[in-house]
Motif scaffolding. Structure first.
Motif, PDB file in Angstrom:
ATOM      1  N   ALA A  53       0.837  -1.207   0.000  1.00 33.43           N
ATOM      2  CA  ALA A  53       0.000   0.000   0.000  1.00 33.43           C
ATOM      3  C   ALA A  53       0.868   1.252   0.000  1.00 33.43           C
ATOM      4  O   ALA A  53       0.607   2.202  -0.759  1.00 33.43           O
ATOM      5  N   GLY A  54       1.901   1.277   0.823  1.00 31.30           N
ATOM      6  CA  GLY A  54       2.775   2.446   0.884  1.00 31.30           C
ATOM      7  C   GLY A  54       3.465   2.719  -0.433  1.00 31.30           C
ATOM      8  O   GLY A  54       3.494   3.857  -0.913  1.00 31.30           O
ATOM      9  N   VAL A  55       4.015   1.680  -1.057  1.00 36.25           N
ATOM     10  CA  VAL A  55       4.714   1.859  -2.337  1.00 36.25           C
ATOM     11  C   VAL A  55       3.738   2.286  -3.423  1.00 36.25           C
ATOM     12  O   VAL A  55       4.011   3.203  -4.209  1.00 36.25           O
ATOM     13  N   LEU A  56       2.578   1.655  -3.495  1.00 38.38           N
ATOM     14  CA  LEU A  56       1.626   1.977  -4.565  1.00 38.38           C
ATOM     15  C   LEU A  56       1.053   3.378  -4.415  1.00 38.38           C
ATOM     16  O   LEU A  56       0.771   4.042  -5.414  1.00 38.38           O
ATOM     17  N   HIS A  57       0.913   3.854  -3.186  1.00 36.50           N
ATOM     18  CA  HIS A  57       0.520   5.258  -2.991  1.00 36.50           C
ATOM     19  C   HIS A  57       1.632   6.173  -3.477  1.00 36.50           C
ATOM     20  O   HIS A  57       1.359   7.199  -4.122  1.00 36.50           O
ATOM     21  N   THR A  58       2.881   5.830  -3.191  1.00 36.55           N
ATOM     22  CA  THR A  58       4.017   6.627  -3.672  1.00 36.55           C
ATOM     23  C   THR A  58       4.032   6.680  -5.192  1.00 36.55           C
ATOM     24  O   THR A  58       4.384   7.699  -5.784  1.00 36.55           O
ATOM     25  N   TRP A  59       3.655   5.583  -5.828  1.00 35.82           N
ATOM     26  CA  TRP A  59       3.606   5.518  -7.289  1.00 35.82           C
ATOM     27  C   TRP A  59       2.337   6.152  -7.855  1.00 35.82           C
ATOM     28  O   TRP A  59       2.081   6.075  -9.051  1.00 35.82           O
ATOM     29  N   ASP A  60       1.500   6.741  -7.007  1.00 38.58           N
ATOM     30  CA  ASP A  60       0.264   7.429  -7.414  1.00 38.58           C
ATOM     31  C   ASP A  60      -0.724   6.528  -8.143  1.00 38.58           C
ATOM     32  O   ASP A  60      -1.419   6.970  -9.071  1.00 38.58           O
ATOM     33  N   LEU A  61      -0.831   5.288  -7.712  1.00 40.48           N
ATOM     34  CA  LEU A  61      -1.834   4.404  -8.301  1.00 40.48           C
ATOM     35  C   LEU A  61      -3.180   4.676  -7.653  1.00 40.48           C
ATOM     36  O   LEU A  61      -3.268   5.113  -6.505  1.00 40.48           O
ATOM     37  N   ASP A  62      -4.235   4.402  -8.387  1.00 45.44           N
ATOM     38  CA  ASP A  62      -5.590   4.667  -7.899  1.00 45.44           C
ATOM     39  C   ASP A  62      -5.982   3.645  -6.825  1.00 45.44           C
ATOM     40  O   ASP A  62      -5.399   2.564  -6.725  1.00 45.44           O
ATOM     41  N   ASP A  63      -6.987   4.010  -6.031  1.00 41.60           N
ATOM     42  CA  ASP A  63      -7.407   3.168  -4.908  1.00 41.60           C
ATOM     43  C   ASP A  63      -7.890   1.788  -5.354  1.00 41.60           C
ATOM     44  O   ASP A  63      -7.654   0.802  -4.653  1.00 41.60           O
ATOM     45  N   GLU A  64      -8.568   1.683  -6.492  1.00 41.41           N
ATOM     46  CA  GLU A  64      -9.051   0.382  -6.969  1.00 41.41           C
ATOM     47  C   GLU A  64      -7.881  -0.547  -7.292  1.00 41.41           C
ATOM     48  O   GLU A  64      -7.884  -1.717  -6.910  1.00 41.41           O
ATOM     49  N   ARG A  94       6.619  -1.534 -11.458  1.00 39.55           N
ATOM     50  CA  ARG A  94       5.683  -0.865 -12.356  1.00 39.55           C
ATOM     51  C   ARG A  94       6.481  -0.330 -13.544  1.00 39.55           C
ATOM     52  O   ARG A  94       7.054   0.761 -13.470  1.00 39.55           O
ATOM     53  N   PRO A  95       6.550  -1.101 -14.614  1.00 43.67           N
ATOM     54  CA  PRO A  95       7.300  -0.643 -15.789  1.00 43.67           C
ATOM     55  C   PRO A  95       6.723   0.658 -16.339  1.00 43.67           C
ATOM     56  O   PRO A  95       5.506   0.819 -16.432  1.00 43.67           O
ATOM     57  N   ALA A  96       7.605   1.587 -16.698  1.00 47.04           N
ATOM     58  CA  ALA A  96       7.178   2.902 -17.175  1.00 47.04           C
ATOM     59  C   ALA A  96       6.459   2.819 -18.513  1.00 47.04           C
ATOM     60  O   ALA A  96       5.584   3.620 -18.799  1.00 47.04           O
ATOM     61  N   ASP A  97       6.813   1.849 -19.327  1.00 46.40           N
ATOM     62  CA  ASP A  97       6.232   1.771 -20.660  1.00 46.40           C
ATOM     63  C   ASP A  97       4.957   0.933 -20.713  1.00 46.40           C
ATOM     64  O   ASP A  97       4.432   0.672 -21.775  1.00 46.40           O
ATOM     65  N   GLU A  98       4.468   0.504 -19.565  1.00 42.89           N
ATOM     66  CA  GLU A  98       3.259  -0.305 -19.510  1.00 42.89           C
ATOM     67  C   GLU A  98       2.280   0.287 -18.500  1.00 42.89           C
ATOM     68  O   GLU A  98       2.667   1.006 -17.603  1.00 42.89           O
ATOM     69  N   ARG A  99       1.039  -0.042 -18.666  1.00 35.74           N
ATOM     70  CA  ARG A  99       0.017   0.335 -17.690  1.00 35.74           C
ATOM     71  C   ARG A  99      -0.307  -0.880 -16.833  1.00 35.74           C
ATOM     72  O   ARG A  99      -1.446  -1.327 -16.766  1.00 35.74           O
TER      73      ARG A  99
END
Length: 159
Positions: A53-64, A94-99
């Motif tokens: 959760a901490g890393v994904l928030h840092t990466w600005d991923l959405d809550d879903e 989280r590769p930069a060139d992929e979603r």
């Protein structure tokens, strides 16, 4: 444990496990995966959720996406704790060139004995983890090496 609790807890600095130095704070094509060795203890599933959760928030991923990732991480780490030998390692990338978000959990291969939770419940109470991952992930699988098994999943992201 409710994943939203972990998502909220990760926003509090006291509850967040810091990213290791090699963990990129933004997605880059050349960024190695972030990884953490986890002790082979039941508490490690919660630790893995807080880290994620901490890393994904840092990466600005959405809550879903974060919620789905927490479910996948929880299942993969719990399976390693219940069915495998140590060590356990969580990988996030989280590769930069992929979603996409790449999640991997390494373990030391099958244990001779099942974990305490698995042996204390009926067959109907467990065994759904891979089905959950199959629904959430755009791809998932296993890599088997001599002394390590890696379970991986790729989740689509909206950001």
């Amino acid at each position: 444990m409710d994943a939203s609790t972990d998502t909220e807890a990760a926003r509090s600095p006291a509850a967040t496990t810091p990213a290791p130095p090699q963990c990129a704070t933004t997605a880059r094509a050349d960024a190695p995966p972030c990884l953490w060795r986890l002790p082979h203890r039941p508490e490690s599933a919660g630790t893995a959720r807080r880290i994620t959760a901490g890393v994904l928030h840092t990466w600005d991923l959405d809550d879903e996406t974060i919620h789905q990732a927490l479910l996948v991480v929880s299942e993969l780490v719990t399976n390693a704790l219940e069915h495998a030998l140590p060590p356990i390692t969580l990988h996030l990338q989280r590769p930069a060139d992929e979603r996409t978000l790449h999640i991997e959990v390494d373990d030391g291969g099958p244990a001779d004995d099942e974990g305490t939770w698995t042996t204390s419940c009926t067959p109907e109470e467990h065994g759904r983890g891979l089905s959950i991952i199959a629904v959430l992930a755009s791809a998932h699988g296993t890599r088997i090496l001599a002394h390590t098994i890696t379970y991986w999943a790729v989740l689509p992201t909206t950001t």
